[in-house]
Design a protein around this motif. Structure first.
Motif, short mmCIF file in Angstrom:
data_model
loop_
_atom_site.label_atom_id
_atom_site.label_comp_id
_atom_site.label_asym_id
_atom_site.label_seq_id
_atom_site.Cartn_x
_atom_site.Cartn_y
_atom_site.Cartn_z
N ASN A 196 12.70 1.02 0.43
CA ASN A 196 13.82 1.76 1.05
C ASN A 196 13.67 3.27 0.85
N GLY A 197 12.42 3.71 0.94
CA GLY A 197 12.15 5.13 0.85
C GLY A 197 12.16 5.70 -0.56
N ARG A 198 12.31 4.84 -1.56
CA ARG A 198 12.38 5.32 -2.95
C ARG A 198 11.28 4.68 -3.78
N ARG A 199 10.78 5.43 -4.76
CA ARG A 199 9.77 4.91 -5.69
C ARG A 199 10.44 3.96 -6.68
N VAL A 200 9.81 2.81 -6.86
CA VAL A 200 10.25 1.87 -7.88
C VAL A 200 9.01 1.42 -8.64
N GLY A 201 9.20 0.63 -9.66
CA GLY A 201 8.05 0.13 -10.43
C GLY A 201 7.96 0.81 -11.77
N VAL B 164 -1.59 2.31 -13.87
CA VAL B 164 -0.33 1.57 -13.75
C VAL B 164 0.82 2.55 -13.49
N ALA B 165 0.84 3.63 -14.23
CA ALA B 165 1.91 4.62 -14.07
C ALA B 165 1.95 5.19 -12.66
N ARG B 166 0.78 5.27 -12.00
CA ARG B 166 0.72 5.84 -10.65
C ARG B 166 0.99 4.80 -9.56
N SER B 167 1.13 3.53 -9.96
CA SER B 167 1.16 2.43 -8.98
C SER B 167 2.57 1.95 -8.68
N GLY B 168 3.45 2.88 -8.36
CA GLY B 168 4.82 2.52 -8.04
C GLY B 168 4.99 2.21 -6.56
N ARG B 169 5.63 1.08 -6.28
CA ARG B 169 5.92 0.71 -4.89
C ARG B 169 6.96 1.66 -4.29
N ILE B 170 7.05 1.65 -2.97
CA ILE B 170 8.10 2.38 -2.27
C ILE B 170 8.99 1.35 -1.58
N ILE C 108 0.85 -1.18 0.00
CA ILE C 108 0.00 0.00 0.00
C ILE C 108 0.89 1.24 0.00
N ALA C 109 0.63 2.12 -0.95
CA ALA C 109 1.42 3.36 -1.06
C ALA C 109 0.56 4.43 -1.71
N PRO C 110 0.77 5.70 -1.36
CA PRO C 110 0.06 6.77 -2.06
C PRO C 110 0.38 6.70 -3.55
N GLU C 111 -0.54 7.20 -4.37
CA GLU C 111 -0.30 7.19 -5.81
C GLU C 111 0.95 7.99 -6.16
N ASP C 112 1.66 7.49 -7.15
CA ASP C 112 2.90 8.14 -7.58
C ASP C 112 2.58 9.29 -8.53
N THR C 113 2.06 10.37 -7.97
CA THR C 113 1.64 11.51 -8.79
C THR C 113 2.83 12.29 -9.35
N GLY C 114 4.03 12.00 -8.87
CA GLY C 114 5.20 12.69 -9.39
C GLY C 114 5.73 12.11 -10.68
N TYR D 35 2.32 -7.74 -11.97
CA TYR D 35 3.22 -6.68 -12.40
C TYR D 35 3.91 -5.96 -11.24
N ARG D 36 3.73 -6.48 -10.04
CA ARG D 36 4.39 -5.95 -8.84
C ARG D 36 4.08 -4.46 -8.65
N LEU D 37 2.79 -4.16 -8.69
CA LEU D 37 2.33 -2.78 -8.53
C LEU D 37 1.81 -2.56 -7.13
N SER D 38 1.66 -1.30 -6.75
CA SER D 38 1.12 -0.95 -5.44
C SER D 38 -0.36 -0.57 -5.57
#
Length: 211
Positions: free
Chosen positions: A128-133, A120-126, A43-49, A191-194
């Protein structure tokens, strides 16, 4: 239309209340793995960045002969489909799984990505404190998802455009919500998404009703 301003739990209840969970004649229970897979999704906030541009996700690539991924989806998901020499379906019968509407004119159909490209683009896991995916995917990886037959759904234009790029916290199909939720979870797992918290709560509410 329901908006993002409603609390997640209230929105999930409102969405569930509008129709029954399954299509007539289908099982109400989703695959047993759905609940376990939901629990395993980060669970992670959407990757709006992460900037989303549909042109960065090449779709409708040629899959064999003259058939592209869109045409192949129409061939695979219809009955009695007849195509021309360029693999363009010209007649057949399709039943849109989102609203149960039967369509015989392929021009009136859209091909939906079950988990929309923007989602999908917004569903990046976090990690070690960094966005991945997805923000780290190559163009080839984005193309793979955009043309994956397992995520392509032949649906009426009305249903597809009503859905847009919304997740289950903000849109659910009129029919077979159990199956839809299970496929959404399976896709994000594969797809290992959040997922975000509101999305998780809406999916959990659907599965609780199906079990």
């Amino acid at each position: 239309m329901l908006t993002r301003t409603l609390p997640a739990a209230l929105l999930a209840v409102a969405l569930l209340a509008t129709t029954a969970c399954e299509i007539p004649g289908s099982t109400a229970a989703p695959p047993p793995a759905a609940t376990a897979n939901l629990a395993g999704l980060p669970i992670a906030p959407e990757d709006t960045g992460f900037h989303y541009d549909r042109d960065d996700w090449p779709h409708w690539k040629t899959v064999h002969g003259t058939c592209n991924a869109r045409e192949q989806a129409l061939l695979d998901q219809g009955q009695g489909v007849r195509a021309d020499d360029e693999c363009r379906p010209i007649t057949g019968t399709w039943v849109s799984p989102y609203d149960g509407v039967t369509v015989t004119d392929p021009a009136k159909l859209d091909i939906d990505h079950l988990v929309p490209l923007a989602e999908v683009a917004r569903s990046g896991r976090i990690e070690n404190g960094r966005r991945v995916g997805p923000r780290t995917w190559s163009r080839a990886e984005r193309e793979r998802y955009a043309n994956d037959p397992d995520v392509l759904v032949v649906a009426t234009a009305r249903a597809n455009r009503s859905k847009g790029d919304q997740d289950p916290a903000h849109w659910l199909p009129e029919r077979d919500r159990c199956g839809y939720a299970a496929r959404w979870i399976e896709t994000k797992t594969r797809y290992r998404l959040s997922i975000d918290q509101a999305e998780h709560d809406a999916l959990a509410a659907v599965l609780a009703r199906c079990a």
